[in-house]
Design a protein around this motif. Structure first.
Motif, PDB file in Angstrom:
ATOM      1  N   ASP A 107      -5.888   7.603 -12.580  1.00 52.01           N
ATOM      2  CA  ASP A 107      -7.227   7.608 -13.162  1.00 52.01           C
ATOM      3  C   ASP A 107      -7.250   7.880 -14.663  1.00 52.01           C
ATOM      4  O   ASP A 107      -8.315   7.837 -15.265  1.00 52.01           O
ATOM      5  N   TYR A 120      -5.535  -2.841 -14.157  1.00 55.41           N
ATOM      6  CA  TYR A 120      -6.052  -1.750 -13.332  1.00 55.41           C
ATOM      7  C   TYR A 120      -5.863  -0.396 -14.001  1.00 55.41           C
ATOM      8  O   TYR A 120      -5.793   0.641 -13.337  1.00 55.41           O
ATOM      9  N   LYS A 168     -11.997  -6.760 -14.682  1.00 54.78           N
ATOM     10  CA  LYS A 168     -12.871  -6.723 -13.512  1.00 54.78           C
ATOM     11  C   LYS A 168     -13.764  -7.963 -13.471  1.00 54.78           C
ATOM     12  O   LYS A 168     -13.976  -8.562 -12.420  1.00 54.78           O
ATOM     13  N   TRP A 217       0.838  -1.206   0.000  1.00 55.79           N
ATOM     14  CA  TRP A 217       0.000   0.000   0.000  1.00 55.79           C
ATOM     15  C   TRP A 217       0.872   1.254   0.000  1.00 55.79           C
ATOM     16  O   TRP A 217       0.594   2.215  -0.707  1.00 55.79           O
ATOM     17  N   GLN A 229       1.344   1.143  -7.272  1.00 60.79           N
ATOM     18  CA  GLN A 229       0.122   1.911  -7.471  1.00 60.79           C
ATOM     19  C   GLN A 229       0.035   3.121  -6.538  1.00 60.79           C
ATOM     20  O   GLN A 229      -0.932   3.869  -6.577  1.00 60.79           O
ATOM     21  N   ARG A 274      -2.238  11.017 -13.583  1.00 58.60           N
ATOM     22  CA  ARG A 274      -3.279  11.499 -12.681  1.00 58.60           C
ATOM     23  C   ARG A 274      -4.040  12.634 -13.370  1.00 58.60           C
ATOM     24  O   ARG A 274      -3.463  13.410 -14.134  1.00 58.60           O
ATOM     25  N   GLU A 310      -7.827   3.103 -13.020  1.00 58.51           N
ATOM     26  CA  GLU A 310      -8.465   2.953 -11.712  1.00 58.51           C
ATOM     27  C   GLU A 310      -7.672   3.732 -10.658  1.00 58.51           C
ATOM     28  O   GLU A 310      -6.445   3.691 -10.630  1.00 58.51           O
ATOM     29  N   ARG A 311      -8.398   4.421  -9.766  1.00 57.55           N
ATOM     30  CA  ARG A 311      -7.723   5.196  -8.731  1.00 57.55           C
ATOM     31  C   ARG A 311      -8.625   5.391  -7.524  1.00 57.55           C
ATOM     32  O   ARG A 311      -9.831   5.588  -7.661  1.00 57.55           O
ATOM     33  N   ALA A 312      -8.002   5.322  -6.341  1.00 58.60           N
ATOM     34  CA  ALA A 312      -8.671   5.669  -5.096  1.00 58.60           C
ATOM     35  C   ALA A 312      -7.654   6.410  -4.233  1.00 58.60           C
ATOM     36  O   ALA A 312      -6.711   5.819  -3.714  1.00 58.60           O
ATOM     37  N   TRP A 313      -7.826   7.724  -4.145  1.00 58.11           N
ATOM     38  CA  TRP A 313      -6.939   8.589  -3.364  1.00 58.11           C
ATOM     39  C   TRP A 313      -5.506   8.479  -3.889  1.00 58.11           C
ATOM     40  O   TRP A 313      -5.252   8.808  -5.038  1.00 58.11           O
ATOM     41  N   GLU A 314      -4.540   8.013  -3.060  1.00 59.89           N
ATOM     42  CA  GLU A 314      -3.146   7.930  -3.496  1.00 59.89           C
ATOM     43  C   GLU A 314      -2.808   6.589  -4.140  1.00 59.89           C
ATOM     44  O   GLU A 314      -1.643   6.308  -4.409  1.00 59.89           O
TER      45      GLU A 314
END
Length: 374
Positions: A299, A288, A326, A197, A202, A264, A291-295
């Motif tokens: 995207d 992926y 997916k 993480w 990513q 980004r 695809e993005r979620a926060w850091e």
């Protein structure tokens, strides 16, 4: 100041080097260097090689000469530590151990067989140059991505192969100047989910950290060689570094995203840059893309960047689309797992200098370099 004065000052105050490296823009540095006498330049290279070898905006040949001195200065201590290391117990803590590959590499630098444009191992930074600035008609930047490290430069199968191939096969001979660029730590693959993480490929925070350094490198080369068109070949995570660097004023003539992670949405891409994307049908990053979620994640998928032109990788493999990925991930997880090894190989091969493996990318970049030179 004399050569001795400069060396004494920097030895007593090594913190000055970081301050001086950011004290002015590469353009200002280039103008300052040209204002010095030859004697002043000579004293700085000999007495201040640690500074001169890292100062963006100076002529490449000057930086290479300074880093040749840096390598020669470091070798005696490294060789002593290598010869006193306990090679029979390397699994234990051994402060004397020095990788023989590193020692051999710096010997080649000191002998002039390898050209180092940047050598700051304490920062995890190295830039190797190939070719001759005096005859170059175009410049290539090859930026390795995920898991890139200095050891990849010093190994028996160095990451500099792609850049060296372009120099050795430049048309006409001597027309390409190439740099393999690592300005600091990059994300790496790890099985630890917590570490993944924070340090995995990513995590887009690495792009923020490396982008100012890559932008400064590009601006520095342009300041020293202002009429030279440039091509940036950014592999894997490096594509995100390059996109963020554009927000800071970097602007290569041509950009090639090689199995890139993407960008980004907040990155401000330069309209004047001609963009290409090259990626195997089964590349691991396609699972992926976008695809993005926060850091975590990017995207803007590589092939969705406005104005991008898609090149044929010439590689085979079961095509992957984000939508299909997916579905497979949710329903056919064993199928996804089975495809991963081949997807990783296809991803890695885009840095290869083997024509049988990566011929499409090698020849595409060769043609791009010829095109920008004219």
């Amino acid at each position: 100041m004399s050569e001795t004065d400069i060396a004494t000052l920097l030895a007593a105050h090594p913190e000055l080097i970081d301050k001086l490296l950011t004290a002015q823009t590469p353009e200002q540095t280039a103008a300052w260097w040209q204002s010095l006498t030859l004697d002043q330049q000579h004293a700085l290279v000999l007495g201040g090689s640690t500074l001169i070898g890292a100062l963006d905006g100076l002529p490449p040949a000057i930086r290479v000469a300074a880093n040749r001195i840096n390598a020669a200065n470091q070798l005696p201590d490294l060789e002593r530590r290598q010869f006193t290391a306990d090679f029979n117990h390397l699994a234990t803590v051994n402060t004397n151990f020095v990788d023989p590959h590193l020692v051999n590499y710096l010997r080649r630098v000191a002998d002039g067989d390898v050209q180092l444009y940047l050598w700051r191992p304490e920062k995890g930074a190295i830039i190797e140059m190939a070719g001759d600035p005096r005859t170059a008609k175009s410049a290539l930047f090859v930026v390795p991505g995920t898991s890139a490290s200095i050891s990849e430069f010093t190994s028996d199968n160095p990451t500099t192969g792609f850049a060296n191939w372009q120099v050795e096969r430049s048309v006409p001979p001597g027309s390409v100047l190439a740099f393999t660029v690592l300005t600091g730590p990059m994300p790496y693959l790890t099985p630890d989910p917590v570490d993944f993480w924070s340090n995995g490929p990513q995590n887009n925070a690495f792009a923020t950290a490396r982008a100012p350094e890559y932008a400064a490198f590009q601006k520095g080369l342009t300041a020293s060689l202002p009429d030279l068109p440039t091509v940036s070949y950014e592999h894997s995570y490096a594509s995100a570094v390059g996109s963020t660097a554009e927000s800071l004023g970097a602007a290569p003539t041509v950009l090639v995203l090689a199995a890139g992670v993407g960008a980004r949405s907040e990155d401000h891409l330069t309209d004047s840059v001609t963009r290409y994307s090259i990626q195997a049908p089964n590349d691991i990053n396609r699972y992926y893309a976008g695809e993005r979620a926060w850091e975590v994640g990017f995207d803007v998928a590589p092939e969705k960047i406005p104005g991008i032109r898609v090149l044929d990788s010439g590689m085979s493999g079961l095509p992957i689309s984000p939508t299909a990925a997916k579905l497979e991930g949710a329903v056919f997880w064993p199928m996804v797992v089975a495809q991963v090894p081949a997807s990783v190989i296809s991803h890695t091969n885009l840095m290869s200098d083997d024509v049988a493996t990566n011929g499409a990318a090698l020849y595409s970049v060769q043609q791009i370099l010829q095109g920008v030179a004219h």
